[in-house]
Design a protein around this motif. Structure first.
Motif, PDB file in Angstrom:
ATOM      1  N   VAL A 197       0.860  -1.184   0.000  1.00 48.94           N
ATOM      2  CA  VAL A 197       0.000   0.000   0.000  1.00 48.94           C
ATOM      3  C   VAL A 197       0.894   1.232   0.000  1.00 48.94           C
ATOM      4  CG1 VAL A 197      -1.807   1.269   1.191  1.00 48.94           C
ATOM      5  CG2 VAL A 197      -1.788  -1.239   1.287  1.00 48.94           C
ATOM      6  N   ASN A 198       0.922   1.943  -1.115  1.00 49.55           N
ATOM      7  CA  ASN A 198       1.709   3.165  -1.229  1.00 49.55           C
ATOM      8  C   ASN A 198       0.788   4.382  -1.192  1.00 49.55           C
ATOM      9  OD1 ASN A 198       4.291   1.918  -1.512  1.00 49.55           O
ATOM     10  ND2 ASN A 198       3.754   1.383  -3.618  1.00 49.55           N
ATOM     11  N   VAL A 199       1.270   5.446  -0.556  1.00 49.40           N
ATOM     12  CA  VAL A 199       0.463   6.642  -0.317  1.00 49.40           C
ATOM     13  C   VAL A 199       0.838   7.736  -1.306  1.00 49.40           C
ATOM     14  CG1 VAL A 199      -0.140   8.414   1.380  1.00 49.40           C
ATOM     15  CG2 VAL A 199       0.319   6.073   2.133  1.00 49.40           C
ATOM     16  N   ARG A 200      -0.187   8.345  -1.931  1.00 52.15           N
ATOM     17  CA  ARG A 200       0.037   9.471  -2.832  1.00 52.15           C
ATOM     18  C   ARG A 200      -0.926  10.594  -2.462  1.00 52.15           C
ATOM     19  NH1 ARG A 200      -0.287   7.012  -7.246  1.00 52.15           N
ATOM     20  NH2 ARG A 200      -2.385   7.551  -7.951  1.00 52.15           N
ATOM     21  N   PRO A 201      -0.482  11.603  -1.710  1.00 47.39           N
ATOM     22  CA  PRO A 201      -1.363  12.731  -1.366  1.00 47.39           C
ATOM     23  C   PRO A 201      -1.772  13.494  -2.630  1.00 47.39           C
ATOM     24  CG  PRO A 201       0.573  12.672   0.065  1.00 47.39           C
ATOM     25  CD  PRO A 201       0.841  11.716  -1.066  1.00 47.39           C
ATOM     26  N   THR A 202      -3.044  13.846  -2.699  1.00 44.80           N
ATOM     27  CA  THR A 202      -3.537  14.639  -3.827  1.00 44.80           C
ATOM     28  C   THR A 202      -4.136  15.968  -3.363  1.00 44.80           C
ATOM     29  OG1 THR A 202      -5.669  13.481  -3.741  1.00 44.80           O
ATOM     30  CG2 THR A 202      -3.977  12.597  -5.232  1.00 44.80           C
ATOM     31  N   GLY A 203      -4.100  16.233  -2.063  1.00 42.35           N
ATOM     32  CA  GLY A 203      -4.599  17.462  -1.474  1.00 42.35           C
ATOM     33  C   GLY A 203      -4.367  17.410   0.018  1.00 42.35           C
ATOM     34  N   PRO A 204      -4.650  18.480   0.746  1.00 46.35           N
ATOM     35  CA  PRO A 204      -4.401  18.483   2.191  1.00 46.35           C
ATOM     36  C   PRO A 204      -5.065  17.331   2.926  1.00 46.35           C
ATOM     37  CG  PRO A 204      -4.847  20.712   1.433  1.00 46.35           C
ATOM     38  CD  PRO A 204      -5.127  19.799   0.267  1.00 46.35           C
ATOM     39  N   LEU A 205      -6.277  16.931   2.494  1.00 47.69           N
ATOM     40  CA  LEU A 205      -6.984  15.823   3.134  1.00 47.69           C
ATOM     41  C   LEU A 205      -7.352  14.716   2.151  1.00 47.69           C
ATOM     42  CD1 LEU A 205      -9.447  17.747   5.495  1.00 47.69           C
ATOM     43  CD2 LEU A 205      -7.413  16.477   6.167  1.00 47.69           C
ATOM     44  N   ASP A 206      -6.906  14.813   0.919  1.00 48.80           N
ATOM     45  CA  ASP A 206      -7.257  13.834  -0.110  1.00 48.80           C
ATOM     46  C   ASP A 206      -6.046  12.966  -0.436  1.00 48.80           C
ATOM     47  OD1 ASP A 206      -9.663  15.123  -0.124  1.00 48.80           O
ATOM     48  OD2 ASP A 206      -9.282  16.243  -1.976  1.00 48.80           O
ATOM     49  N   THR A 207      -6.300  11.663  -0.592  1.00 49.70           N
ATOM     50  CA  THR A 207      -5.206  10.715  -0.780  1.00 49.70           C
ATOM     51  C   THR A 207      -5.613   9.618  -1.745  1.00 49.70           C
ATOM     52  OG1 THR A 207      -4.669  11.062   1.567  1.00 49.70           O
ATOM     53  CG2 THR A 207      -3.523   9.285   0.431  1.00 49.70           C
ATOM     54  N   GLU A 208      -4.659   9.196  -2.569  1.00 51.66           N
ATOM     55  CA  GLU A 208      -4.821   7.982  -3.368  1.00 51.66           C
ATOM     56  C   GLU A 208      -3.872   6.934  -2.817  1.00 51.66           C
ATOM     57  OE1 GLU A 208      -4.316   8.793  -7.514  1.00 51.66           O
ATOM     58  OE2 GLU A 208      -6.180   9.981  -7.643  1.00 51.66           O
ATOM     59  N   TYR A 209      -4.413   5.764  -2.522  1.00 56.04           N
ATOM     60  CA  TYR A 209      -3.627   4.650  -2.013  1.00 56.04           C
ATOM     61  C   TYR A 209      -3.456   3.633  -3.135  1.00 56.04           C
ATOM     62  CZ  TYR A 209      -4.565   6.669   2.577  1.00 56.04           C
ATOM     63  OH  TYR A 209      -4.654   7.515   3.641  1.00 56.04           O
ATOM     64  N   ASP A 210      -2.212   3.463  -3.594  1.00 52.80           N
ATOM     65  CA  ASP A 210      -1.925   2.493  -4.653  1.00 52.80           C
ATOM     66  C   ASP A 210      -1.775   1.105  -4.028  1.00 52.80           C
ATOM     67  OD1 ASP A 210      -1.862   4.312  -6.816  1.00 52.80           O
ATOM     68  OD2 ASP A 210       0.134   4.973  -6.203  1.00 52.80           O
ATOM     69  N   LEU A 211      -2.605   0.172  -4.457  1.00 57.78           N
ATOM     70  CA  LEU A 211      -2.622  -1.193  -3.926  1.00 57.78           C
ATOM     71  C   LEU A 211      -2.055  -2.147  -4.966  1.00 57.78           C
ATOM     72  CD1 LEU A 211      -6.328  -1.172  -2.640  1.00 57.78           C
ATOM     73  CD2 LEU A 211      -4.305  -0.306  -1.458  1.00 57.78           C
ATOM     74  N   SER A 212      -1.195  -3.062  -4.539  1.00 61.81           N
ATOM     75  CA  SER A 212      -0.703  -4.114  -5.424  1.00 61.81           C
ATOM     76  C   SER A 212      -0.505  -5.391  -4.607  1.00 61.81           C
ATOM     77  CB  SER A 212       0.601  -3.695  -6.109  1.00 61.81           C
ATOM     78  OG  SER A 212       1.629  -3.473  -5.161  1.00 61.81           O
ATOM     79  N   TRP A 213      -0.591  -6.519  -5.263  1.00 59.51           N
ATOM     80  CA  TRP A 213      -0.477  -7.808  -4.570  1.00 59.51           C
ATOM     81  C   TRP A 213       0.130  -8.855  -5.495  1.00 59.51           C
ATOM     82  CZ3 TRP A 213      -4.915  -5.209  -5.851  1.00 59.51           C
ATOM     83  CH2 TRP A 213      -5.704  -5.757  -6.845  1.00 59.51           C
ATOM     84  N   GLU A 214       0.492  -9.985  -4.891  1.00 54.61           N
ATOM     85  CA  GLU A 214       1.153 -11.049  -5.652  1.00 54.61           C
ATOM     86  C   GLU A 214       0.129 -11.860  -6.455  1.00 54.61           C
ATOM     87  OE1 GLU A 214       3.212 -13.358  -2.767  1.00 54.61           O
ATOM     88  OE2 GLU A 214       4.764 -11.825  -2.424  1.00 54.61           O
TER      89      GLU A 214
END
Length: 214
Positions: A197-214
């Protein structure tokens, strides 16, 4: 009015500071006024924060966390103001910073414990059953799971590949490590292997969480 976006300024202080806490509380109050109702969360989330604090063996720290909320205890599936959860999270983060190494690491522990507590409950086990069948099936149910414990959560998901997806969280009022560790624990409970789970802030309170799995 409720669907209009809030104009959110950047936080006025560093992560874990009292200035940042007051900034979050002011935004929640503005949201409540605009929506005409109080944003709230389930007691199970409050109790998970208290459990992390209790692991220190310091009941005085637990009492401090309760004091900032004005509640003597929390019932798992009762609703309580989300602002109280934010106050408690910061009080606990300050109390646990030395043990875990920093405020962010303490908050990470709280998010992980919150997810573990939820998925050991009857409602959480039901979510796991609904999400059985692989990571993509679990992603389909994850929005409902978070909305069970945090009413008003603005979440959406999108598959980006056979083994990847994005979870978009708007107006995330808690520090990002809380949500990140909660997602890791969610997929661990669903027995998904190799989840990242990688975190990518897109605003002060907005976030996109990049999910990847095997």
């Amino acid at each position: 009015m409720e669907n209009q976006p809030l104009a959110t300024p950047p936080p006025p202080g560093p992560t874990g500071s009292d200035e940042e806490l007051q900034w979050r509380l002011a935004i929640i109050e503005a949201h409540n006024q605009r929506a005409g109702q109080v944003l709230h969360g389930r007691g199970v989330v409050f109790n998970s924060v208290l459990e992390v604090v209790r692991q220190l063996g310091d009941e005085r720290a637990v009492e401090r966390c309760l004091t900032v909320t004005g509640e003597p205890r929390f019932m798992d599936f009762f609703n309580y103001p989300f602002s109280s959860l934010v106050k408690m999270t910061y009080a606990a983060g300050w109390a646990l910073s030395e043990k875990y190494g920093s405020f962010d690491k303490a908050v990470w522990q709280m998010g992980a414990q919150a997810a573990a507590s939820f998925y050991s409950s009857a409602a959480g086990k039901a979510v796991l059953v609904l999400g059985s069948g692989g990571p993509t099936k679990m992603i389909d149910t994850i929005v409902n799971a978070f909305q069970l414990v945090a009413k008003g959560a603005e979440l959406s998901t999108m598959l980006t590949g056979p083994k990847s997806a994005i979870l978009i969280h708007k107006r995330d009022f808690l520090p990002r490590p809380y949500m990140q560790s909660g997602l890791v624990s969610t997929f661990a409970a669903a027995k998904v292997h190799g989840m990242k789970v990688n975190v990518r802030p897109t605003g002060p309170l907005d976030t996109e969480y990049d999910l990847s799995w095997e």
